[in-house]
Write an enzyme that holds these catalytic residues in place. Structure first.
Site, mmCIF file in Angstrom:
data_model
loop_
_atom_site.group_PDB
_atom_site.id
_atom_site.type_symbol
_atom_site.label_atom_id
_atom_site.label_comp_id
_atom_site.label_asym_id
_atom_site.label_seq_id
_atom_site.Cartn_x
_atom_site.Cartn_y
_atom_site.Cartn_z
ATOM 1 N N ASP A 151 0.869 -1.183 0.000
ATOM 2 C CA ASP A 151 0.000 0.000 0.000
ATOM 3 C C ASP A 151 0.893 1.215 0.000
ATOM 4 O O ASP A 151 2.021 1.166 0.503
ATOM 5 C CB ASP A 151 -0.880 0.050 1.258
ATOM 6 C CG ASP A 151 -0.124 0.613 2.446
ATOM 7 O OD1 ASP A 151 0.722 -0.109 3.003
ATOM 8 O OD2 ASP A 151 -0.324 1.791 2.794
ATOM 9 N N HIS B 101 -5.820 7.771 -13.103
ATOM 10 C CA HIS B 101 -4.804 7.161 -13.967
ATOM 11 C C HIS B 101 -3.702 6.494 -13.139
ATOM 12 O O HIS B 101 -3.319 5.353 -13.403
ATOM 13 C CB HIS B 101 -4.182 8.176 -14.925
ATOM 14 C CG HIS B 101 -2.910 7.651 -15.530
ATOM 15 N ND1 HIS B 101 -2.899 6.756 -16.575
ATOM 16 C CD2 HIS B 101 -1.614 7.809 -15.161
ATOM 17 C CE1 HIS B 101 -1.654 6.410 -16.840
ATOM 18 N NE2 HIS B 101 -0.845 7.021 -15.997
HETATM 19 ZN ZN LIG Z 1 -4.269 5.859 -17.927
#
Ligand SMILES: [Zn+2]
Length: 376
Positions: A271, A340
């Site tokens: 993590d 993203h």
């Molecule tokens: Zn992406």
């Protein structure tokens, strides 16, 4: 339950079966500190980002809105609308890094809230009670996280206390899991290996906690100031003493290269706040290296962040648009950048798993360890 499927060198491909579903490992847990990913990303979005496990912070949720409030609302799964596994940390790390005026005793830690200064006590039993109220899938044992470097004698005393705390955590969890109104009666417990950068203390501690037959074993207290090489050496030192039939979690790590190196050395679970934090500052991960979207060269760039990426952001939006949004302080810019980066991390883990499945991890590792950390 941890089911080993395949190994390549020390790297392990496995399944971790929990009351809230099976996690394909190696895996990266997405950090939702206060019950949400910073950057306006919800649990529903996480489904599109290949996330398998959400991580929430005990300390933050205990202070706000309060674990008893969350229990009344049916627990973290219902509260955040995430139906997969959730890991809660013990609160220990935040008590030692955020809280003011802390005082460590055998019974636990006295400290002041970083929000309003109110006095709070947290010990092993309190941490387990809070995590039980939150109803997470996996609870972490309450430990002392020591800063590196730390004096040898202090570290030795600290890890001895951490073992006593772990025994108390286990006892308290058994009690809580047997109560009528407990949300998750099958809550799992992970122990945490400590010992600063002293290999002998790390090994001794891992041997001791391995005997306690826990659901998983974490390596804590790394990536807190020591060089990456030291971290890799510690992982190599303790790995032979971590139970082979239990999942291994390296806490708070790290960059894509750190993760690749740790998988190579036998770690299953990770993590880190890095993908979301870096995204908010315009630092975006790609398969060719790291880009800084605020650079002038992206002003007229109508290609996606990463042309190889299949995330919802790269399928629709351009570098120029995201750069503009971030520069204008639009919340959407942060949201797209965070989405993203999280996808990048989750997808990286999927690629690592595929490489292990195909017996190609060694070449995947050799290729990407040179590329993923490059700034382009
Ligand atoms: Zn992406």
């Amino acid at each position: 339950m941890y089911k080993l499927i395949k190994t390549e060198g020390s790297a392990r491909r496995a399944e971790f079966i929990t009351p809230h579903g099976t996690v394909q490992t190696p895996a990266f847990m997405n950090v939702a500190t206060c019950g949400a990913i910073k950057g306006a990303v919800s649990a529903l979005d996480l489904k599109d980002l290949k996330c398998q496990v959400q991580l929430c912070n005990t300390y933050h949720l205990h202070l706000r809105p309060g674990d008893k409030v969350i229990k009344q609302l049916g627990g973290l799964h219902k509260f955040t609308r995430w139906d997969g596994p959730i890991l809660t940390d013990s609160g220990g790390f935040q008590v030692f890094s955020l809280a003011k005026l802390r005082n460590i005793k055998e019974e636990g830690v006295y400290f002041s809230s970083h929000i309003d200064g109110r006095k709070i006590f947290m010990g092993p039993e309190e941490s387990m009670q809070i995590q039980s109220n939150l109803g997470s899938t996996i609870a972490m044992a309450f430990d002392e996280c020591i800063e590196n470097p730390a004096p040898y004698d202090y570290t030795k005393k600290s890890i001895e206390r951490t073992v006593r705390w772990l025994e108390r955590c286990k006892k308290e969890m058994t009690r809580l899991n047997s109560l009528e109104d407990t949300i998750n009666k099958e809550q799992m417990l992970f122990g945490i290996n400590q010992g600063s950068t002293y290999k002998d203390l790390r090994i001794e501690h891992m041997k001791t906690i391995a005997d306690l037959d826990l659901d998983g074993y974490a390596i804590g207290g790394l990536a807190v100031g020591e060089p990456a090489e030291v971290m890799y050496e510690i992982i190599e030192a303790v790995e032979p003493y971590a139970p082979k039939d239990k999942i291994r979690y390296l806490m708070g790590v790290g960059t894509p290269v750190n993760i690749l190196e740790a998988v190579y050395r036998g770690v299953d679970l990770f993590d880190c706040v890095m993908p979301s934090r870096n995204a908010r500052h315009g630092h975006l991960f790609t398969k060719s290296g790291i880009i800084n979207i605020s650079n002038a060269k992206y002003e007229l760039d109508d290609t996606p962040i990463d042309s190889q990426c299949q995330c919802p952001v790269c399928k629709n939006f351009s570098r120029a648009y995201i750069r503009h949004l971030l520069k204008s302080g639009e919340m959407l810019g942060m949201r797209l950048a965070v989405m993203h980066n999280l996808y990048f991390y989750n997808n990286l883990m999927e690629e690592i798993r595929n490489a292990l499945d195909n017996g190609e991890f060694e070449s995947y590792y050799r290729h990407y360890r040179e590329i993923l950390g490059k700034r382009i």
